[in-house]
Every structure is written in C-alpha cells, then in structure tokens.
Design a protein around this motif. Structure first.
Motif, mmCIF file in Angstrom:
data_model
loop_
_atom_site.group_PDB
_atom_site.id
_atom_site.type_symbol
_atom_site.label_atom_id
_atom_site.label_comp_id
_atom_site.label_asym_id
_atom_site.label_seq_id
_atom_site.Cartn_x
_atom_site.Cartn_y
_atom_site.Cartn_z
ATOM 1 N N SER A 167 0.828 -1.198 0.000
ATOM 2 C CA SER A 167 0.000 0.000 0.000
ATOM 3 C C SER A 167 0.868 1.255 0.000
ATOM 4 O O SER A 167 0.555 2.243 -0.670
ATOM 5 C CB SER A 167 -0.930 0.003 1.223
ATOM 6 N N MET A 168 1.974 1.210 0.746
ATOM 7 C CA MET A 168 2.907 2.345 0.788
ATOM 8 C C MET A 168 3.561 2.554 -0.576
ATOM 9 O O MET A 168 3.731 3.691 -1.031
ATOM 10 C CB MET A 168 3.975 2.112 1.851
ATOM 11 N N GLN A 169 3.927 1.458 -1.240
ATOM 12 C CA GLN A 169 4.508 1.576 -2.583
ATOM 13 C C GLN A 169 3.498 2.165 -3.567
ATOM 14 O O GLN A 169 3.863 2.953 -4.445
ATOM 15 C CB GLN A 169 4.979 0.201 -3.070
ATOM 16 N N LYS A 170 2.231 1.811 -3.397
ATOM 17 C CA LYS A 170 1.195 2.340 -4.285
ATOM 18 C C LYS A 170 1.006 3.839 -4.071
ATOM 19 O O LYS A 170 0.838 4.597 -5.042
ATOM 20 C CB LYS A 170 -0.129 1.604 -4.048
ATOM 21 N N VAL A 171 1.036 4.290 -2.827
ATOM 22 C CA VAL A 171 0.818 5.718 -2.572
ATOM 23 C C VAL A 171 2.001 6.545 -3.044
ATOM 24 O O VAL A 171 1.843 7.707 -3.449
ATOM 25 C CB VAL A 171 0.530 5.967 -1.076
ATOM 26 N N LYS A 172 3.189 5.971 -3.040
ATOM 27 C CA LYS A 172 4.357 6.690 -3.544
ATOM 28 C C LYS A 172 4.300 6.829 -5.069
ATOM 29 O O LYS A 172 4.845 7.784 -5.631
ATOM 30 C CB LYS A 172 5.640 5.973 -3.119
ATOM 31 N N ALA A 173 3.628 5.870 -5.701
ATOM 32 C CA ALA A 173 3.483 5.926 -7.158
ATOM 33 C C ALA A 173 2.283 6.779 -7.574
ATOM 34 O O ALA A 173 2.269 7.340 -8.673
ATOM 35 C CB ALA A 173 3.329 4.513 -7.725
ATOM 36 N N ASP A 174 1.288 6.895 -6.688
ATOM 37 C CA ASP A 174 0.078 7.632 -7.023
ATOM 38 C C ASP A 174 -0.514 8.212 -5.740
ATOM 39 O O ASP A 174 -1.042 7.479 -4.903
ATOM 40 C CB ASP A 174 -0.932 6.699 -7.705
ATOM 41 N N HIS A 177 -3.838 7.439 -3.851
ATOM 42 C CA HIS A 177 -3.998 6.287 -2.953
ATOM 43 C C HIS A 177 -3.792 6.678 -1.486
ATOM 44 O O HIS A 177 -3.917 5.843 -0.600
ATOM 45 C CB HIS A 177 -2.994 5.191 -3.350
ATOM 46 N N THR A 178 -3.493 7.957 -1.218
ATOM 47 C CA THR A 178 -3.146 8.398 0.136
ATOM 48 C C THR A 178 -4.237 8.080 1.146
ATOM 49 O O THR A 178 -3.962 7.527 2.227
ATOM 50 C CB THR A 178 -2.870 9.910 0.151
ATOM 51 N N ASP A 179 -5.462 8.424 0.843
ATOM 52 C CA ASP A 179 -6.577 8.169 1.761
ATOM 53 C C ASP A 179 -6.667 6.687 2.088
ATOM 54 O O ASP A 179 -6.828 6.287 3.254
ATOM 55 C CB ASP A 179 -7.881 8.651 1.130
ATOM 56 N N GLN A 180 -6.556 5.847 1.049
ATOM 57 C CA GLN A 180 -6.641 4.395 1.250
ATOM 58 C C GLN A 180 -5.454 3.890 2.061
ATOM 59 O O GLN A 180 -5.593 2.983 2.889
ATOM 60 C CB GLN A 180 -6.699 3.681 -0.097
ATOM 61 N N PHE A 181 -4.281 4.461 1.825
ATOM 62 C CA PHE A 181 -3.092 4.058 2.594
ATOM 63 C C PHE A 181 -3.298 4.311 4.084
ATOM 64 O O PHE A 181 -2.965 3.466 4.915
ATOM 65 C CB PHE A 181 -1.862 4.815 2.095
ATOM 66 N N PHE A 182 -3.850 5.470 4.420
ATOM 67 C CA PHE A 182 -4.113 5.773 5.824
ATOM 68 C C PHE A 182 -5.093 4.763 6.417
ATOM 69 O O PHE A 182 -4.916 4.283 7.542
ATOM 70 C CB PHE A 182 -4.683 7.190 5.953
ATOM 71 N N GLN A 183 -6.139 4.442 5.647
ATOM 72 C CA GLN A 183 -7.117 3.463 6.126
ATOM 73 C C GLN A 183 -6.483 2.090 6.272
ATOM 74 O O GLN A 183 -6.777 1.353 7.221
ATOM 75 C CB GLN A 183 -8.306 3.392 5.177
ATOM 76 N N ASP A 184 -5.597 1.742 5.343
ATOM 77 C CA ASP A 184 -4.905 0.447 5.412
ATOM 78 C C ASP A 184 -4.058 0.368 6.680
ATOM 79 O O ASP A 184 -3.990 -0.686 7.326
ATOM 80 C CB ASP A 184 -4.026 0.235 4.177
ATOM 81 N N TYR A 185 -3.420 1.487 7.026
ATOM 82 C CA TYR A 185 -2.621 1.483 8.258
ATOM 83 C C TYR A 185 -3.515 1.292 9.481
ATOM 84 O O TYR A 185 -3.186 0.510 10.384
ATOM 85 C CB TYR A 185 -1.829 2.790 8.408
ATOM 86 N N ILE A 186 -4.634 2.010 9.512
ATOM 87 C CA ILE A 186 -5.571 1.874 10.631
ATOM 88 C C ILE A 186 -6.021 0.424 10.782
ATOM 89 O O ILE A 186 -6.021 -0.137 11.879
ATOM 90 C CB ILE A 186 -6.792 2.797 10.431
ATOM 91 N N ASP A 187 -6.388 -0.197 9.653
ATOM 92 C CA ASP A 187 -6.877 -1.578 9.686
ATOM 93 C C ASP A 187 -5.780 -2.552 10.110
ATOM 94 O O ASP A 187 -5.982 -3.384 11.006
ATOM 95 C CB ASP A 187 -7.417 -1.976 8.311
ATOM 96 N N GLY A 223 6.473 9.132 4.262
ATOM 97 C CA GLY A 223 6.652 10.402 3.571
ATOM 98 C C GLY A 223 5.349 11.113 3.255
ATOM 99 O O GLY A 223 5.360 12.233 2.738
ATOM 100 N N VAL A 224 4.223 10.486 3.540
ATOM 101 C CA VAL A 224 2.931 11.119 3.233
ATOM 102 C C VAL A 224 2.141 11.424 4.504
ATOM 103 O O VAL A 224 1.097 12.082 4.436
ATOM 104 C CB VAL A 224 2.075 10.216 2.313
ATOM 105 N N ALA A 225 2.653 10.978 5.647
ATOM 106 C CA ALA A 225 1.913 11.141 6.894
ATOM 107 C C ALA A 225 2.331 12.427 7.609
ATOM 108 O O ALA A 225 2.784 12.407 8.741
ATOM 109 C CB ALA A 225 2.133 9.925 7.794
ATOM 110 N N ASP A 226 2.178 13.595 6.950
ATOM 111 C CA ASP A 226 2.443 14.872 7.603
ATOM 112 C C ASP A 226 1.148 15.389 8.216
ATOM 113 O O ASP A 226 0.054 14.901 7.925
ATOM 114 C CB ASP A 226 3.007 15.881 6.604
ATOM 115 N N CYS A 227 1.259 16.418 9.055
ATOM 116 C CA CYS A 227 0.097 16.900 9.806
ATOM 117 C C CYS A 227 -1.003 17.450 8.902
ATOM 118 O O CYS A 227 -2.195 17.264 9.175
ATOM 119 C CB CYS A 227 0.530 17.969 10.813
ATOM 120 N N GLU A 228 -0.617 18.121 7.830
ATOM 121 C CA GLU A 228 -1.625 18.658 6.914
ATOM 122 C C GLU A 228 -2.421 17.534 6.254
ATOM 123 O O GLU A 228 -3.650 17.598 6.165
ATOM 124 C CB GLU A 228 -0.950 19.520 5.846
ATOM 125 N N SER A 229 -1.689 16.490 5.805
ATOM 126 C CA SER A 229 -2.366 15.347 5.179
ATOM 127 C C SER A 229 -3.273 14.640 6.176
ATOM 128 O O SER A 229 -4.401 14.251 5.842
ATOM 129 C CB SER A 229 -1.337 14.364 4.623
#
Length: 287
Positions: A167-174, A177-187, A223-229
């Motif tokens: 999921s992290m590799q997918k969000v780095k490519a696109d 996918h950020t929203d889904q990556f965050f949800q994947d981490y939660i799950d 690299g995508v989990a900053d406070c603004e995101s």
C-alpha cells in the motif's frame, strides 16, 4: 445371468483400481514427504505432484510440502526469466489455488490447524511478491486486501507487513492512494493489536509486537503522513465516526504519534472520545 456376472466383474475391477490408486497415492505421499524432510526437493517433486493430481485431499501437509519443493527448486535457479523458473512459479501459484479450493473439506476433516481461505490467500500473495519473475503490485495488493479484510485479527504477521508495504509503494506511485493508505494502516494496526491481545504464548506475542512496531515505522517513514495530510484525511472521518470510540482512540493515537497535537482533528477526536469515555488521555486532548 451373464449381465449380472459382467456387472459384478466391473464392480470388482473398479474396486481393485481404486485400491491400487490409493496405494500409489500413499506410496508417493510417503516418498515425497521423506524427501522433503531430507531437503531433497528434486526427488520429492514428481511424487508430490502426483499426489496433488490424483488424490489432493489425502493429506493436508502435502500442500506445505509442495510449496517447500517448488520454492526450493526456484531458489536453485538464479534466472527468474528462464522457462523452467516460470514453470515452477506457475505451479506454486496453482498449488496455492488448489489448497484454497480444498480448505473447506480439510476443515471438516481436522478440528484445528487449517487456515481460512482468506488467510491462505494472504500466504499466496506473500509468495507471489517474493518469487514472481515480475510481480504486479496492483494484483498483490488486491489479494492482500481481500485476505486482511477477511482474516482480520487472524491475519499472519507477514501478510499484515506486506499489505501495508505494498500500500505504501502504491501511494508513492500515485498520491490518489493516500486516503486508502491511511485506512490500510488503521486496519492493519488494529488487526495486529487484536492478534497481540488474543495470543497467549509470550514468544508469539513478542513477534507480533515487532510486526506492529514495523507497521508504525512504515507509516511514519512513508513520507505522506504529515500533519496537513492527516488533518485532510481525519477531519471528515472524525465527524463521521464521532460515536465510534475504537476509531477515535486510533485517530488520537496516530495524530499524537505524528506530533499533530495542534490539529483540529486531534481536538475534535479527543472531545468526542471524552464524551463517550472520559479517560485521562482523552482529557489531555480536550485540555
């Protein structure tokens, strides 16, 4: 009379054929299993494949033996682009598919030790990522997500790790996918916590905790989990889940971990959590 005699002969011959077939299956199973135990994958290959072809439900461990054989032979072949390697890899994927197909039957036969189809799909995805000549991340992610969504807290640690990693590799490519990556981490994090809570053996509990720590590290270093995101992601979700204490606790923990204590999402999640359960941690967020 002749017809009755013919029927009797046919029935008898059918029984003999079945007996010989069963005998061959037992012999091949014993030969391949002993060869696997000795690490002799070359000699184990043919009899093991014969068992899976002729009597796949004879013994559950045949599938584990087949995986060891095929992976062992692939490791002896350094050329992933060779026809032989690709053949072995395709057979490995077929073994996983065949195992998943017969799991319900094995579950009836054995009381314990048989994984769910969802869990077995995760194992297939892990092997796919490790041994495919050119793995497709989208395919691997689809299998891993289906596995994790189905197995939940019973997911293998390796499956949770690869799930979040892909999921992290997918969000780095696109970045879509950020929203889904965050949800994947939660799950994944929740299922790891569930597995830790359910585990009674200390050694396995420590191993699961290491996996949970790795999930956290992957999330922080993504690299995508900053406070603004996080505010953009959790702002709407906190409102949607303001009566869900499990989600709110996880949101507060993540925002706190990422040092986003000044975020509106953190304040709101803490407030809603305090209204449900006025604990000291929730009070700190409100204060």
């Amino acid at each position: 009379m002749k017809i009755k005699t013919l029927v009797a002969v046919l029935l008898l011959s059918g029984g003999v054929t079945t007996t010989f077939a069963q005998s061959d299956c037992n012999a091949n199973s014993s030969i391949s299993h002993e060869a696997v135990r000795a690490g002799n994958f070359k000699d184990a290959y043919a009899p093991c494949m014969a068992v899976l072809k002729d009597c796949p439900t004879l013994r559950y461990y045949t599938f584990g033996d087949a995986q060891k054989i095929l992976i062992g032979l692939m490791k002896q072949n350094n050329d992933r682009n060779s026809a032989e390697y690709k053949k072995l890899f395709d057979e490995l994927m077929n073994v996983h598919d065949q195992k998943i197909k017969y799991l319900p039957e094995f579950s009836k036969k054995y009381k314990t030790g048989i994984p769910s189809p969802a869990s077995a799909l995760g194992t297939k995805a892990v092997d796919y990522l490790q041994y495919a000549p050119a793995p497709d991340l989208n395919q691997a992610y689809a299998w891993l997500k289906e596995s994790v969504d189905g197995a939940k807290g019973e997911s293998d640690g390796a499956v949770l790790h690869f799930f979040l990693d892909v999921s992290m590799q997918k969000v780095k490519a696109d970045t879509n996918h950020t929203d889904q990556f965050f949800q994947d981490y939660i799950d994944a994090s929740k299922y790891a916590d569930d597995a830790i809570a359910a585990e009674t053996k200390e050694a396995k509990k420590k191993n699961l905790q290491l996996i949970k720590d790795n999930l956290v590290a992957m999330f922080i270093n993504s690299g995508v989990a900053d406070c603004e995101s996080l505010q953009n992601i959790y702002g709407p979700k906190v409102e949607e889940n303001k009566t869900d204490s499990v989600f709110l606790k996880k949101a507060v923990a993540i925002l706190k971990m990422m040092k986003c204590n000044e975020n509106e999402a953190y304040f709101k999640a803490s407030e809603y959590l305090y209204n449900i359960n006025p604990t000291a941690d929730a009070a700190v967020g409100v204060a």
